[in-house]
Design an enzyme around this catalytic site. Sequence first.
Site, mmCIF file in Angstrom:
data_model
loop_
_atom_site.group_PDB
_atom_site.id
_atom_site.type_symbol
_atom_site.label_atom_id
_atom_site.label_comp_id
_atom_site.label_asym_id
_atom_site.label_seq_id
_atom_site.Cartn_x
_atom_site.Cartn_y
_atom_site.Cartn_z
ATOM 1 N N LYS A 98 0.951 -1.099 -0.003
ATOM 2 C CA LYS A 98 0.139 -0.047 0.123
ATOM 3 C C LYS A 98 0.754 1.198 0.168
ATOM 4 O O LYS A 98 1.555 1.510 0.999
ATOM 5 C CB LYS A 98 -0.947 0.026 1.231
ATOM 6 C CG LYS A 98 -1.576 1.240 1.406
ATOM 7 C CD LYS A 98 -2.527 1.337 2.471
ATOM 8 C CE LYS A 98 -2.815 2.770 2.567
ATOM 9 N NZ LYS A 98 -3.975 3.109 3.890
ATOM 10 N N GLY A 159 -8.453 9.085 9.034
ATOM 11 C CA GLY A 159 -8.870 9.392 10.519
ATOM 12 C C GLY A 159 -9.812 10.209 10.747
ATOM 13 O O GLY A 159 -10.143 10.506 12.027
#
Lengths: 257, 66
Positions: A98, A159
Amino acid sequence: MADGWSIGEHRFTSRLLVGTGKYPDFPTMQRALVASGAEVVTVAVRRLDLSKTGPASLLEWIPKGMKLLPNTAACFTADEAIRTARLGRELEMGDLVKLEVIGDRRTLFPDVEGLVEASKVLVKEGFTVLPYTNDDPVTAKKLEDAGCAAVMPLGAPIGSGLGIRNPYNLRIIMETVKIPVLVDAGVGTASDAAVAMELGAVAVLMNTAIAEAKDPVLMAEAMKAAIEAGRKAYLAGRIPMKLHAAASSPMSGLIGS
Amino acid sequence: MQVRLNGELRDVPDDSTVAGLLLHLGVKAQRVAVEVNESVVTKDRYEAHRIGPGDSIEIVAFVGGG
């Protein structure tokens, strides 16, 4: 399962990918990972704390059979991300990465220039590259042209829990590229995950929404259900939106008429 | 000899190999990856790769992340 999906050589059934950061403790993380039904979990690569003895314990709490997806989180240049990806491959002995190249500390938005540059290098080195990118169709196309195996646009900042802030751009990305589109980051609750899947995302990657929920295990279950519901709704085909009512019950045969 | 280990200057035994350094540090080789002067040293080269004075060494492991 008929409704599987794949990245490069890897084939999956679950369309929920989850992170391993920010959990209150490892036992809770383990129970949440199991409850999520995820087959892929992300991990970060960091300096070993040489002042501590004993093995790093994270891996012991990740259920067997889950595929590790090393990330290059917190890398701010293509060079740092490339080096971190190589170390991740050495740790995992796999080809998946990733890829994150971050451009701004406050928003953690990607530096798309560095991202494309790092993608090209890593693809040449045989990595199966999953880049975390902005919700920008032009960049998504550049990443596809660079040889990335998938593209992972953000729903909202990492987040933040703001949900899917630009569904139209995500749809355009899905129209623009042929590689799988995974929505990565921004999910706050189950309906956000469902929205991403209803838009046609191949899968959704999330961490904070589960890890920092009051009950991470229950939220993992909710996310699993939402991903499945959103996928089914996408396949089923939603009705067009109409401004006015369209009665569900017959308008004729009413008593007293 | 002095090397830069995970960003900090440290004394390690002269003529250490990567394998020797990990042993010296009490680090289990299976759980880490090692980079010397910005190049990964693969596990099959731990015994052969000699560390020199002033080398920059990174020893990393997986931690939780998203």
